[in-house]
Design a protein around this motif. Structure first.
Motif, PDB file in Angstrom:
ATOM      1  N   LEU A 221       0.979  -1.395  -0.164  1.00 33.25           N
ATOM      2  CA  LEU A 221      -0.051   0.011  -0.010  1.00 33.25           C
ATOM      3  C   LEU A 221       0.927   1.397   0.029  1.00 33.25           C
ATOM      4  CD1 LEU A 221      -3.131  -0.780   2.533  1.00 33.25           C
ATOM      5  CD2 LEU A 221      -3.136  -0.432  -0.011  1.00 33.25           C
ATOM      6  N   VAL A 222       2.032   1.316   0.777  1.00 30.23           N
ATOM      7  CA  VAL A 222       2.922   2.409   0.774  1.00 30.23           C
ATOM      8  C   VAL A 222       3.522   2.554  -0.476  1.00 30.23           C
ATOM      9  CG1 VAL A 222       4.931   3.330   1.895  1.00 30.23           C
ATOM     10  CG2 VAL A 222       3.093   2.287   3.340  1.00 30.23           C
ATOM     11  N   GLY A 223       4.036   1.273  -1.054  1.00 29.84           N
ATOM     12  CA  GLY A 223       4.544   1.341  -2.430  1.00 29.84           C
ATOM     13  C   GLY A 223       3.791   1.896  -3.411  1.00 29.84           C
ATOM     14  N   ALA A 224       2.214   1.641  -3.579  1.00 29.98           N
ATOM     15  CA  ALA A 224       1.368   2.209  -4.280  1.00 29.98           C
ATOM     16  C   ALA A 224       1.097   3.743  -4.166  1.00 29.98           C
ATOM     17  CB  ALA A 224       0.021   1.424  -4.274  1.00 29.98           C
ATOM     18  N   LEU A 225       1.089   4.061  -2.892  1.00 27.36           N
ATOM     19  CA  LEU A 225       0.992   5.366  -2.743  1.00 27.36           C
ATOM     20  C   LEU A 225       2.362   6.108  -3.087  1.00 27.36           C
ATOM     21  CD1 LEU A 225      -0.383   8.185  -1.411  1.00 27.36           C
ATOM     22  CD2 LEU A 225       0.793   7.325   0.785  1.00 27.36           C
ATOM     23  N   MET A 226       3.261   5.653  -3.080  1.00 29.63           N
ATOM     24  CA  MET A 226       4.659   6.275  -3.443  1.00 29.63           C
ATOM     25  C   MET A 226       4.607   6.462  -4.807  1.00 29.63           C
ATOM     26  SD  MET A 226       7.238   4.549  -0.968  1.00 29.63           S
ATOM     27  CE  MET A 226       8.843   5.578  -1.304  1.00 29.63           C
ATOM     28  N   PHE A 227       4.388   5.301  -5.648  1.00 24.14           N
ATOM     29  CA  PHE A 227       4.271   5.290  -6.881  1.00 24.14           C
ATOM     30  C   PHE A 227       3.260   6.204  -7.847  1.00 24.14           C
ATOM     31  CE2 PHE A 227       3.435   3.068 -11.263  1.00 24.14           C
ATOM     32  CZ  PHE A 227       4.864   3.391 -11.795  1.00 24.14           C
ATOM     33  N   ALA A 228       2.137   6.349  -7.322  1.00 25.85           N
ATOM     34  CA  ALA A 228       0.984   7.085  -7.522  1.00 25.85           C
ATOM     35  C   ALA A 228       1.752   8.573  -7.491  1.00 25.85           C
ATOM     36  CB  ALA A 228      -0.113   6.962  -6.633  1.00 25.85           C
ATOM     37  N   LEU A 229       2.188   8.980  -6.324  1.00 27.60           N
ATOM     38  CA  LEU A 229       3.018  10.270  -6.061  1.00 27.60           C
ATOM     39  C   LEU A 229       3.929  10.536  -7.258  1.00 27.60           C
ATOM     40  CD1 LEU A 229       3.038  12.987  -4.833  1.00 27.60           C
ATOM     41  CD2 LEU A 229       4.693  11.857  -2.923  1.00 27.60           C
ATOM     42  N   TYR A 230       4.863   9.431  -7.534  1.00 26.97           N
ATOM     43  CA  TYR A 230       5.948   9.523  -8.600  1.00 26.97           C
ATOM     44  C   TYR A 230       5.187   9.831 -10.080  1.00 26.97           C
ATOM     45  CZ  TYR A 230       9.074   7.806 -12.320  1.00 26.97           C
ATOM     46  OH  TYR A 230       9.745   7.680 -13.414  1.00 26.97           O
ATOM     47  N   GLY A 231       4.010   9.136 -10.218  1.00 29.14           N
ATOM     48  CA  GLY A 231       3.361   9.221 -11.545  1.00 29.14           C
ATOM     49  C   GLY A 231       2.821  10.763 -11.496  1.00 29.14           C
ATOM     50  N   LEU A 232       2.406  11.166 -10.455  1.00 29.07           N
ATOM     51  CA  LEU A 232       1.922  12.811 -10.490  1.00 29.07           C
ATOM     52  C   LEU A 232       2.767  13.737 -10.778  1.00 29.07           C
ATOM     53  CD1 LEU A 232      -0.879  12.359  -7.658  1.00 29.07           C
ATOM     54  CD2 LEU A 232      -1.512  12.595 -10.033  1.00 29.07           C
ATOM     55  N   LEU A 233       3.878  13.515  -9.928  1.00 30.32           N
ATOM     56  CA  LEU A 233       5.016  14.673 -10.184  1.00 30.32           C
ATOM     57  C   LEU A 233       5.467  14.408 -11.877  1.00 30.32           C
ATOM     58  CD1 LEU A 233       6.822  13.988  -6.823  1.00 30.32           C
ATOM     59  CD2 LEU A 233       5.342  15.635  -7.499  1.00 30.32           C
ATOM     60  N   THR A 234       5.657  13.193 -12.183  1.00 33.95           N
ATOM     61  CA  THR A 234       6.036  13.069 -13.814  1.00 33.95           C
ATOM     62  C   THR A 234       5.113  13.798 -14.541  1.00 33.95           C
ATOM     63  OG1 THR A 234       7.014  10.743 -13.292  1.00 33.95           O
ATOM     64  CG2 THR A 234       6.725  11.395 -15.512  1.00 33.95           C
ATOM     65  N   ARG A 235       3.799  13.680 -14.352  1.00 31.91           N
ATOM     66  CA  ARG A 235       2.725  14.502 -15.191  1.00 31.91           C
ATOM     67  C   ARG A 235       3.097  15.999 -14.959  1.00 31.91           C
ATOM     68  NH1 ARG A 235      -3.280  12.645 -14.823  1.00 31.91           N
ATOM     69  NH2 ARG A 235      -3.184  10.438 -14.747  1.00 31.91           N
ATOM     70  N   TYR A 236       3.297  16.367 -13.632  1.00 29.54           N
ATOM     71  CA  TYR A 236       3.420  17.767 -13.292  1.00 29.54           C
ATOM     72  C   TYR A 236       4.529  18.366 -14.097  1.00 29.54           C
ATOM     73  CZ  TYR A 236       3.349  21.934 -10.503  1.00 29.54           C
ATOM     74  OH  TYR A 236       3.332  23.305 -10.248  1.00 29.54           O
ATOM     75  N   VAL A 237       6.038  17.699 -13.873  1.00 31.46           N
ATOM     76  CA  VAL A 237       7.121  18.366 -14.623  1.00 31.46           C
ATOM     77  C   VAL A 237       6.956  18.068 -16.068  1.00 31.46           C
ATOM     78  CG1 VAL A 237       8.528  17.743 -12.576  1.00 31.46           C
ATOM     79  CG2 VAL A 237       8.294  16.127 -14.390  1.00 31.46           C
ATOM     80  N   ALA A 238       6.230  17.187 -16.659  1.00 33.69           N
ATOM     81  CA  ALA A 238       5.877  17.495 -18.088  1.00 33.69           C
ATOM     82  C   ALA A 238       5.479  18.196 -18.888  1.00 33.69           C
ATOM     83  CB  ALA A 238       5.031  15.962 -18.385  1.00 33.69           C
ATOM     84  N   ARG A 239       4.991  19.381 -17.882  1.00 35.74           N
ATOM     85  CA  ARG A 239       4.339  20.669 -18.342  1.00 35.74           C
ATOM     86  C   ARG A 239       5.504  21.557 -18.737  1.00 35.74           C
ATOM     87  NH1 ARG A 239      -0.037  21.935 -13.449  1.00 35.74           N
ATOM     88  NH2 ARG A 239      -1.608  20.326 -13.800  1.00 35.74           N
ATOM     89  N   ASP A 240       6.774  21.534 -18.187  1.00 30.25           N
ATOM     90  CA  ASP A 240       7.784  22.163 -18.653  1.00 30.25           C
ATOM     91  C   ASP A 240       8.879  21.303 -19.144  1.00 30.25           C
ATOM     92  OD1 ASP A 240       7.029  24.903 -17.515  1.00 30.25           O
ATOM     93  OD2 ASP A 240       6.790  23.523 -15.688  1.00 30.25           O
ATOM     94  N   ASP A 241       9.144  20.019 -18.772  1.00 28.50           N
ATOM     95  CA  ASP A 241      10.256  19.132 -19.295  1.00 28.50           C
ATOM     96  C   ASP A 241      10.002  18.445 -20.218  1.00 28.50           C
ATOM     97  OD1 ASP A 241      11.739  20.871 -17.635  1.00 28.50           O
ATOM     98  OD2 ASP A 241      12.130  19.278 -16.290  1.00 28.50           O
ATOM     99  N   SER A 242      10.789  17.881 -21.192  1.00 30.18           N
ATOM    100  CA  SER A 242      10.609  16.816 -21.997  1.00 30.18           C
ATOM    101  C   SER A 242      10.513  15.418 -21.567  1.00 30.18           C
ATOM    102  CB  SER A 242      11.677  16.976 -23.029  1.00 30.18           C
ATOM    103  OG  SER A 242      12.709  16.305 -22.732  1.00 30.18           O
ATOM    104  N   ALA A 243       9.966  14.418 -21.929  1.00 30.68           N
ATOM    105  CA  ALA A 243       9.904  12.966 -21.411  1.00 30.68           C
ATOM    106  C   ALA A 243      11.425  12.606 -21.342  1.00 30.68           C
ATOM    107  CB  ALA A 243       9.072  12.007 -22.507  1.00 30.68           C
ATOM    108  N   MET A 244      12.258  12.905 -22.105  1.00 30.89           N
ATOM    109  CA  MET A 244      13.656  12.546 -22.266  1.00 30.89           C
ATOM    110  C   MET A 244      14.134  13.040 -21.171  1.00 30.89           C
ATOM    111  SD  MET A 244      15.425  10.287 -23.820  1.00 30.89           S
ATOM    112  CE  MET A 244      14.130  10.012 -24.877  1.00 30.89           C
ATOM    113  N   THR A 245      14.149  14.300 -20.648  1.00 33.60           N
ATOM    114  CA  THR A 245      14.540  14.994 -19.327  1.00 33.60           C
ATOM    115  C   THR A 245      14.348  14.355 -18.069  1.00 33.60           C
ATOM    116  OG1 THR A 245      14.789  16.971 -20.406  1.00 33.60           O
ATOM    117  CG2 THR A 245      14.837  17.000 -18.177  1.00 33.60           C
ATOM    118  N   SER A 246      12.876  13.740 -18.072  1.00 34.62           N
ATOM    119  CA  SER A 246      12.564  13.302 -16.828  1.00 34.62           C
ATOM    120  C   SER A 246      13.285  11.777 -16.867  1.00 34.62           C
ATOM    121  CB  SER A 246      11.065  12.858 -16.815  1.00 34.62           C
ATOM    122  OG  SER A 246      10.536  14.229 -16.807  1.00 34.62           O
TER     123      SER A 246
END
Length: 288
Positions: free
Chosen positions: A157-182
């Protein structure tokens, strides 16, 4: 830009989920003998080297790829992924592949629930109902009479929460950075973080297990490379439902290779979670 090919993308996604399931089986095998952080560290050494080699071939080279408008968020999400992988592999050791994945697959629902406060996206009442139903499925998986409920159940459950937050942050930085930068930050900062956290747990590894370790690392590289190709040639919304096949593949490995048992409450709960996840995906695609 690669030519769009939905059918090929779907088949590649299925193959990628199979590769990730194989990787999970190898991770469980090694983590039962060696410290989880050491296993993850060596895995990230290979992954980091692959990322540097891959990104150096992009237009502008490493210097351009490394340029980020949100470097601190990139650093945080990369560190978070390393810790999430450590937590998830640990859950394979204590709960097994079947039960760990049955709980972990709730992460799309966590993403949907947190997309409002983190990304400012609108989440309607239908998706909130689906999220509630999905977490009811989690409770069924955790049903004490099913034998799954234990203090260890909190790990995936903790792993799922951490991975979900990682996914959300990946979406968030994608507004300014390219997928290759991430991708670059994920591999390089991930390798550095894994080394800092895992080197203190270094222990000798037998020759056969070094073979498994190299295979695990190569499968990880292949899986990530194929995932990149999937999203190059097909829409993410068309591919995402097939990501749930990792549960089926990993469960099969758990039963055949590790003598795990698939309990009825786990099957029922996982089915409810997947159904709720597919509904939220459909609503998101329809509104988008």
């Amino acid at each position: 830009m690669a030519q769009q090919n939905q059918a090929l993308g779907i088949w590649l996604m299925i193959a990628t989920m199979f590769i990730f399931a194989v990787q999970d089986g190898m991770s469980r095998h090694l983590a039962e003998t060696y410290n989880v952080m050491m296993v993850v560290m060596i895995r990230f050494w290979f992954f980091g080297a692959f990322v540097i080699a891959f990104c150096s071939r992009q237009s502008g080279g490493l210097r351009k790829v490394a340029q980020s408008k949100r470097p601190w968020l990139q650093l945080f999400r990369s560190v978070l992924l390393v810790l999430e992988i450590c937590v998830t592999v640990l859950s394979f050791v204590y709960l097994g592949l079947v039960e760990s994945h049955a709980i972990f697959i709730c992460y799309p629902l966590i993403i949907a629930a947190l997309s409002g406060p983190v990304l400012g996206e609108h989440v309607g009442w239908r998706r909130w109902v689906a999220i509630g139903v999905g977490f009811f499925g989690v409770l069924i998986v955790l049903q004490p009479s099913g034998g799954v409920f234990s203090p260890y159940a909190i790990i995936p459950l903790v792993g799922a929460l951490m991975f979900a937050l990682y996914g959300l942050l990946t979406r968030y930085v994608a507004r300014d950075d390219s997928a290759m930068t991430s991708f670059f930050y994920t591999g390089t900062i991930g390798a550095l973080t894994a080394t800092v956290t895992g080197f203190a747990f270094w222990e000798p590894m037998s020759t056969p297990d070094w073979g498994w370790m190299v295979a695990l690392s190569l499968f990880g590289i292949l899986g990530h490379f194929m995932l990149i190709k999937c999203y190059e040639i097909a829409e993410a919304s068309a591919l995402q439902p097939f990501a749930y096949l990792q549960l089926a593949f990993a469960s099969a490995f758990g039963v055949v290779l590790f003598s795990e048992i698939v309990r009825p409450n786990v099957v029922l709960g996982a089915t409810i979670i997947i159904g709720a996840g597919l509904f939220t995906l459909w609503r998101e695609r329809r509104q988008g």
